[in-house]
Motif scaffolding. Structure first.
Motif, PDB file in Angstrom:
ATOM      1  N   THR A  34      51.999 -52.768 -11.349  1.00  0.00           N
ATOM      2  CA  THR A  34      50.538 -52.746 -11.215  1.00  0.00           C
ATOM      3  C   THR A  34      49.903 -53.284 -12.486  1.00  0.00           C
ATOM      4  N   THR A  35      48.958 -54.191 -12.324  1.00  0.00           N
ATOM      5  CA  THR A  35      48.271 -54.762 -13.483  1.00  0.00           C
ATOM      6  C   THR A  35      46.873 -54.154 -13.625  1.00  0.00           C
ATOM      7  N   VAL A  36      46.341 -54.293 -14.803  1.00  0.00           N
ATOM      8  CA  VAL A  36      44.976 -53.833 -15.064  1.00  0.00           C
ATOM      9  C   VAL A  36      43.997 -54.598 -14.172  1.00  0.00           C
ATOM     10  N   ALA A  37      44.232 -55.883 -13.993  1.00  0.00           N
ATOM     11  CA  ALA A  37      43.353 -56.684 -13.140  1.00  0.00           C
ATOM     12  C   ALA A  37      43.335 -56.141 -11.707  1.00  0.00           C
ATOM     13  N   GLU A  38      44.486 -55.738 -11.199  1.00  0.00           N
ATOM     14  CA  GLU A  38      44.547 -55.167  -9.845  1.00  0.00           C
ATOM     15  C   GLU A  38      43.794 -53.844  -9.760  1.00  0.00           C
ATOM     16  N   ILE A  39      43.918 -53.036 -10.795  1.00  0.00           N
ATOM     17  CA  ILE A  39      43.215 -51.751 -10.817  1.00  0.00           C
ATOM     18  C   ILE A  39      41.715 -51.987 -10.786  1.00  0.00           C
ATOM     19  N   ALA A  40      41.246 -52.872 -11.648  1.00  0.00           N
ATOM     20  CA  ALA A  40      39.811 -53.169 -11.708  1.00  0.00           C
ATOM     21  C   ALA A  40      39.319 -53.731 -10.376  1.00  0.00           C
ATOM     22  N   GLU A  41      40.082 -54.649  -9.795  1.00  0.00           N
ATOM     23  CA  GLU A  41      39.687 -55.240  -8.514  1.00  0.00           C
ATOM     24  C   GLU A  41      39.599 -54.180  -7.418  1.00  0.00           C
ATOM     25  N   ARG A  42      40.595 -53.314  -7.348  1.00  0.00           N
ATOM     26  CA  ARG A  42      40.591 -52.257  -6.325  1.00  0.00           C
ATOM     27  C   ARG A  42      39.402 -51.310  -6.504  1.00  0.00           C
ATOM     28  N   ALA A  43      39.003 -51.083  -7.751  1.00  0.00           N
ATOM     29  CA  ALA A  43      37.860 -50.209  -8.037  1.00  0.00           C
ATOM     30  C   ALA A  43      36.529 -50.942  -7.850  1.00  0.00           C
ATOM     31  N   GLY A  44      36.597 -52.258  -7.622  1.00  0.00           N
ATOM     32  CA  GLY A  44      35.375 -53.032  -7.460  1.00  0.00           C
ATOM     33  C   GLY A  44      34.662 -53.280  -8.774  1.00  0.00           C
ATOM     34  N   LEU A  45      35.444 -53.380  -9.843  1.00  0.00           N
ATOM     35  CA  LEU A  45      34.882 -53.548 -11.183  1.00  0.00           C
ATOM     36  C   LEU A  45      35.540 -54.728 -11.884  1.00  0.00           C
ATOM     37  N   ALA A  46      34.937 -55.150 -12.962  1.00  0.00           N
ATOM     38  CA  ALA A  46      35.498 -56.229 -13.765  1.00  0.00           C
ATOM     39  C   ALA A  46      36.611 -55.676 -14.659  1.00  0.00           C
TER      40      ALA A  46
END
Length: 188
Positions: A28-40
């Motif tokens: 899991t990447t930070v980018a995926e986490i942010a995307e799933r949360a709907g955030l940058a």
């Protein structure tokens, strides 16, 4: 969800845990986490230093423990103050509503040596915070350190039992664990 939603930290935490459970912490990447949360992605780094931090919960447990120890009645002994700390954790951190989240978090940590090591470091920080809170109450050495260690042992025991058996009351399990540890220590 809107990017400006004020609960970004909680959204990131939920998204991270969901992804860690589904595809693994390492994948899991930070980018995926942010995307799933709907955030940058930059929003993630405003709240957390790295993806390990997203599981840490900050110093919530330390604040609960030290606050409860400080608020314990003046005549309360060290173990009574420790019991108050464990009760505060049961009332606010280890509730029936948080059961699934806590179990998933424990599962992710257990599957990752890097996170397990981090948990051990956090445990030591908790012992230090508890010891300081007990010293502020006038508990001398080595009683303050021993009480802090017993509190963390009771926490670990209660948490293992609580996550293994849904529907149990965490506070009752913690009180039982602390009593057992006290009685065992008395026989040494």
């Amino acid at each position: 969800m809107a990017r400006w939603d004020p609960n970004a930290r909680e959204r990131l935490g939920r998204a991270a845990l969901e992804l860690f459970v589904r595809q693994g912490y390492d994948r899991t990447t930070v980018a995926e986490i942010a995307e799933r949360a709907g955030l940058a992605k930059s929003t993630f780094f405003r709240h957390f230093a790295d993806k390990r931090e997203v599981l840490s919960g900050g110093d919530v447990l330390a604040r609960l423990f030290t606050g409860a120890i400080a608020a314990a009645p003046p005549g309360a002994g060290p173990l009574e103050a420790a019991g108050a700390a464990l009760a505060a954790a049961g009332e606010q951190a280890f509730t029936a509503e948080r059961y699934g989240t806590v179990c998933e978090r424990q599962q992710v940590i257990a599957a990752n040596p890097e996170l397990t090591e981090r948990e051990l470091l956090k445990r030591e920080a908790l012992v230090t915070a508890l010891t300081a809170a007990l010293r502020e109450r006038g508990v001398p050495e080595p009683a303050a350190v021993l009480t802090a260690q017993l509190t963390l042992l009771a926490l670990g025991t209660a948490l293992a039992r609580w996550t293994a058996r849904p529907g149990q009351d965490f506070t009752a399990l913690a009180r039982e664990a602390l009593t057992t540890l006290r009685d065992t220590a008395a026989t040494l």
